[in-house]
Design an enzyme around this catalytic site. Sequence first.
Site, PDB file in Angstrom:
ATOM      1  N   LYS A  38       0.882  -1.030   0.005  1.00 23.56           N
ATOM      2  CA  LYS A  38       0.213  -0.028   0.036  1.00 23.56           C
ATOM      3  C   LYS A  38       0.922   1.222  -0.078  1.00 23.56           C
ATOM      4  O   LYS A  38       1.499   1.843   0.958  1.00 23.56           O
ATOM      5  CB  LYS A  38      -0.854   0.058   1.204  1.00 23.56           C
ATOM      6  CG  LYS A  38      -2.067   1.066   1.158  1.00 23.56           C
ATOM      7  CD  LYS A  38      -3.228   0.742   2.178  1.00 23.56           C
ATOM      8  CE  LYS A  38      -4.109   1.983   2.402  1.00 23.56           C
ATOM      9  NZ  LYS A  38      -5.023   2.021   1.418  1.00 23.56           N
TER      10      LYS A  38
HETATM   11  N1  PPE Z   1      -7.899  -1.388  -2.638  1.00 24.98           N
HETATM   12  C1  PPE Z   1      -7.363   0.066  -2.415  1.00 24.98           C
HETATM   13  C2  PPE Z   1      -6.605   0.378  -3.666  1.00 24.98           C
HETATM   14  C3  PPE Z   1      -7.482   0.794  -1.635  1.00 24.98           C
HETATM   15  O1  PPE Z   1      -6.912   1.756  -1.298  1.00 24.98           O
HETATM   16  C4  PPE Z   1      -7.902   0.193  -0.194  1.00 24.98           C
HETATM   17  C5  PPE Z   1      -8.312   0.804   1.193  1.00 24.98           C
HETATM   18  C6  PPE Z   1      -8.664  -1.139  -0.262  1.00 24.98           C
HETATM   19  C7  PPE Z   1      -8.519  -1.759  -1.595  1.00 24.98           C
HETATM   20  C8  PPE Z   1      -9.399  -1.823   0.659  1.00 24.98           C
HETATM   21  O2  PPE Z   1      -8.433  -2.340   1.817  1.00 24.98           O
HETATM   22  P1  PPE Z   1      -8.889  -2.258   3.308  1.00 24.98           P
HETATM   23  O3  PPE Z   1      -9.093  -0.798   3.657  1.00 24.98           O
HETATM   24  O4  PPE Z   1      -7.708  -2.803   4.065  1.00 24.98           O
HETATM   25  O5  PPE Z   1     -10.109  -3.154   3.269  1.00 24.98           O
HETATM   26  N2  PPE Z   1      -8.216   2.379   0.741  1.00 24.98           N
HETATM   27  C9  PPE Z   1      -8.133   3.330   1.912  1.00 24.98           C
HETATM   28  C10 PPE Z   1      -7.683   4.532   1.541  1.00 24.98           C
HETATM   29  C11 PPE Z   1      -8.635   5.480   1.022  1.00 24.98           C
HETATM   30  C12 PPE Z   1      -8.302   6.965   0.740  1.00 24.98           C
HETATM   31  O6  PPE Z   1      -9.216   7.369  -0.045  1.00 24.98           O
HETATM   32  O7  PPE Z   1      -7.345   7.372   1.352  1.00 24.98           O
HETATM   33  C13 PPE Z   1      -9.144   2.952   2.961  1.00 24.98           C
HETATM   34  O8  PPE Z   1     -10.109   2.495   2.765  1.00 24.98           O
HETATM   35  O9  PPE Z   1      -8.665   3.486   4.212  1.00 24.98           O
END
Ligand code: PPE
Length: 317
Positions: free
Chosen positions: A159
């Site tokens: 990430k």
């Molecule tokens: N894919 C991506 C590309 C992504 O950024 C997130 C989280 C997810 C999947 C889901 O992952 P998880 O949060 O572990 O379930 N995106 C983060 C950032 C959002 C933002 O705008 O900044 C979040 O949801 O916190």
Amino acid sequence: MPFEEVKKIWMNGRLVDFADAKIHILSHVIHYGSGVFEGVRCYKTKQGSAIFRLREHTRRIFDSAKIYRMAIPYTVEEFNQACVEVIQANGFESCYLRPLVYRGFHSLGVFPGNCPVDVCISAWEWGKYLGKEALEQGVDVRVASWERMAPNTFPAMAKATGNYLNSQLIRMEADADGYSEGIALDVRGYVSEGSGENIFVVRNNIIYTPTLGASVLPGITRDSILTIARDLGFKVIEQDIPREFLYVADEVFFTGTAAEVTPIRSIDRITVGEGRRGPVTEKIQSEFFSYIAGEVPDRYNWLTPVVTAKKAVLAAT
Ligand code: PPE
């Protein structure tokens, strides 16, 4: 709307005032995107404030740092403790946490060489990501013209801040065309994920989600939903999903820390199922929301309790 000021931000081991949480413009991260981060939620549960899946988020940021050869100068325990401290210092009952590990100020040039690995953990109150109504009504999305990064280019499992340039293109394109969000395909043309969410598809009561091989972030909400869905007795399959499977699905929904579980009601102006939140999505959403509200037992040990300032004051009186 500008950022609403919070009290304290944790930077390299110290809690600093909001106004002092600054870095030098020549920091490596600004020029080359050399940062890895997390998004974590702390919920107000029936038993008090609790961080959702803190251990897994910390594990992921350490993994992301490892992929980019960044040595985090704290232990996992210190890192977790810092997350708790920043919530306490701000007195939040519920909030969003943003840990960030980045290459700081020393010298420029692509090779990060002697730049320090700095750590910062912020917290703020963040409401519903795609809007409050979205959780019930669902959102209208499009398939992005931008693809997710190819394997062996930018590691999707990390990430990293730089990955979000691709996310921004997806999100801005959706916005320009009047959609709430975009769904990106991977370079093979299979469904990957949203700009900041993983995606799930339901057809004939079976739940599908792309594999980690489809350039997706290994989402912690994704993992939670896979666990909850299996527990509810659903058949869950991780597999490659062709674009057109989205159009003929009974239900589609996004998952993410910020987005939680958000139904999708149309894709490319094609109605998904009945055009509103479907029964499977509703069931999973309701189980997830009960879990984070502490209304059901914490059977997976996903909640880390935080004694908030407000509570501590009460306890002292
Ligand atoms: N894919 C991506 C590309 C992504 O950024 C997130 C989280 C997810 C999947 C889901 O992952 P998880 O949060 O572990 O379930 N995106 C983060 C950032 C959002 C933002 O705008 O900044 C979040 O949801 O916190």
